[in-house]
Design a protein around this motif. Structure first.
Motif, short mmCIF file in Angstrom:
data_model
loop_
_atom_site.label_atom_id
_atom_site.label_comp_id
_atom_site.label_asym_id
_atom_site.label_seq_id
_atom_site.Cartn_x
_atom_site.Cartn_y
_atom_site.Cartn_z
N LYS A 153 17.47 24.30 4.10
CA LYS A 153 18.70 24.11 4.87
C LYS A 153 19.13 22.65 4.91
O LYS A 153 20.11 22.31 5.58
CB LYS A 153 18.52 24.62 6.30
N ARG A 154 18.40 21.79 4.24
CA ARG A 154 18.72 20.37 4.19
C ARG A 154 18.69 19.91 2.74
O ARG A 154 18.10 20.54 1.87
CB ARG A 154 17.70 19.55 5.01
N PHE A 155 19.31 18.77 2.49
CA PHE A 155 19.38 18.23 1.12
C PHE A 155 18.08 17.56 0.68
O PHE A 155 17.76 17.54 -0.50
CB PHE A 155 20.53 17.22 1.01
N GLY A 156 17.31 17.02 1.62
CA GLY A 156 16.09 16.28 1.29
C GLY A 156 15.14 17.01 0.36
O GLY A 156 14.68 16.43 -0.63
N PRO A 157 14.80 18.27 0.64
CA PRO A 157 13.87 18.97 -0.25
C PRO A 157 14.41 19.13 -1.68
O PRO A 157 13.63 19.11 -2.65
CB PRO A 157 13.70 20.35 0.41
N TYR A 158 15.72 19.24 -1.82
CA TYR A 158 16.31 19.34 -3.15
C TYR A 158 16.20 18.00 -3.89
O TYR A 158 15.93 17.96 -5.09
CB TYR A 158 17.77 19.78 -3.07
N VAL A 159 16.41 16.91 -3.16
CA VAL A 159 16.26 15.58 -3.76
C VAL A 159 14.81 15.38 -4.18
O VAL A 159 14.54 14.82 -5.25
CB VAL A 159 16.72 14.48 -2.78
N GLN A 160 13.87 15.88 -3.38
CA GLN A 160 12.45 15.78 -3.74
C GLN A 160 12.17 16.57 -5.02
O GLN A 160 11.44 16.10 -5.90
CB GLN A 160 11.56 16.28 -2.60
N GLU A 161 12.76 17.75 -5.15
CA GLU A 161 12.58 18.53 -6.39
C GLU A 161 13.13 17.76 -7.59
O GLU A 161 12.50 17.71 -8.65
CB GLU A 161 13.29 19.89 -6.27
#
Length: 110
Positions: free
Chosen positions: A58-66
């Protein structure tokens, strides 16, 4: 593993882009946190299942981590394999940047 100058330049550009993406994602996530505290912004995930991301959040952070993890993996490949892995990575980066920009633009209209 020795990389060509071309791939070194690509990695430098990716690093700069990821730094920008990370800053934008942190800002967007703070806004999402605020919206959620106000009982707004109810959704299951930032990106749909068919977006190319394996992450669902639900946040952008985990996608940036991926994206950062994909980039780290790409750096370990030889030039030919890295060039093939580059297109899906760039697509994820582009999708993340565009989505954050659209999100921020939608907020400025209110």
């Amino acid at each position: 593993m020795q990389q060509s100058q071309e791939m070194q330049a690509v990695h430098q550009q990716l690093q700069e882009t990821l730094q920008t993406l990370h800053r934008k994602a942190v800002d967007a996530d703070q806004i999402l946190d605020s919206l959620q505290r106000d009982q707004k912004g109810k959704f299951a995930a930032v990106f749909a299942d068919d977006s190319g991301f394996t992450t669902s959040a639900k946040r952008f952070g985990p996608y940036v981590q991926e994206i950062a993890n994909d980039w780290q993996s790409l750096k370990e490949l030889d030039d030919d394999d890295a060039k093939q892995a580059l297109a899906p990575l760039v697509k994820k980066i582009e999708l993340a940047l565009v989505t954050i920009a659209q999100f921020q633009q939608s907020l400025s209209k209110k």
